[in-house]
Design a protein around this motif. Structure first.
Motif, short mmCIF file in Angstrom:
data_model
loop_
_atom_site.label_atom_id
_atom_site.label_comp_id
_atom_site.label_asym_id
_atom_site.label_seq_id
_atom_site.Cartn_x
_atom_site.Cartn_y
_atom_site.Cartn_z
N ILE A 58 0.87 -1.22 -0.10
CA ILE A 58 0.07 -0.05 0.06
C ILE A 58 0.92 1.15 -0.07
O ILE A 58 0.38 2.16 -0.66
CB ILE A 58 -0.94 0.12 1.19
N GLY A 59 1.92 1.11 0.86
CA GLY A 59 2.81 2.28 0.96
C GLY A 59 3.50 2.68 -0.30
O GLY A 59 3.55 3.91 -0.89
N GLU A 60 3.82 1.52 -1.27
CA GLU A 60 4.63 1.70 -2.41
C GLU A 60 3.53 2.33 -3.67
O GLU A 60 3.82 2.96 -4.34
CB GLU A 60 5.03 0.37 -2.88
N MET A 61 2.26 2.01 -3.49
CA MET A 61 1.07 2.17 -4.32
C MET A 61 0.86 3.91 -4.08
O MET A 61 0.90 4.37 -5.22
CB MET A 61 -0.25 1.48 -4.29
N VAL A 62 1.08 4.29 -3.04
CA VAL A 62 0.77 5.62 -2.46
C VAL A 62 1.97 6.53 -3.18
O VAL A 62 1.78 7.54 -3.78
CB VAL A 62 0.63 5.73 -1.00
#
Length: 168
Positions: free
Chosen positions: A108-112
């Motif tokens: 999720i962090g990488e997507m953000v």
């Protein structure tokens, strides 16, 4: 649908309209037994997503928690509330389309990061500093290098819906 007044199961729909920005349908109904009128809402039911944290703990995906992190990173950057909301919508939509109901918090962090970098370089650095737990200057320099790669299109592109709002 049961009538809230008499519990009879037959009713007729008097009116239907889109509600909550098209995410649900509002129906005005009338009970065929007692004539009582009532309102129902029809929504798509999403299967819950479990987020696996760094320490191995699991928690349910919380859209508002993700939005709070993005809002904090975007403070005083000129990124609009609509852009942030759309960014969260894109991420949540991507997660809902996956066959697996479990997702690592790091994913999720990488997507953000992939998406926020196109909206604001400052927001990218702010989010990365918390998400990646910067410990020194070297961490900032590595992240700045990644941001340059992202802006050159070497890391990946974000959905057109998000980029179209950058000019708004």
């Amino acid at each position: 649908m049961q009538c809230p007044a008499c519990r009879h199961t037959d009713s007729r729909v008097l009116e239907s309209r889109s509600s909550e920005s098209g995410r649900s349908v509002r129906r005005r109904r009338e009970c065929l037994s007692c004539g009582h009128r009532f309102t129902t809402y029809e929504r798509v039911e999403f299967v819950p997503i479990s987020v696996i944290k760094r320490n191995g703990d699991r928690e349910s995906f919380d859209r508002s928690k993700l939005l709070r992190g993005i809002v904090r990173a975007c403070e005083k950057t000129g990124v609009s509330a609509q852009q942030m909301d759309l960014l969260v919508d894109e991420i949540e939509g991507t997660l809902q389309q996956r066959s697996s109901r479990d997702v690592q918090s790091s994913e999720i962090g990488e997507m953000v990061l992939q998406q926020i970098g196109k909206l604001s370089e400052v927001a990218y650095i702010r989010f990365a500093s918390v998400y990646r737990q910067f410990r020194g200057v070297r961490d900032f320099v590595e992240t700045l290098d990644r941001l340059q790669d992202l802006n050159r299109g070497e890391v990946g592109d974000i959905p057109a819906a998000v980029t179209s709002l950058t000019s708004a």
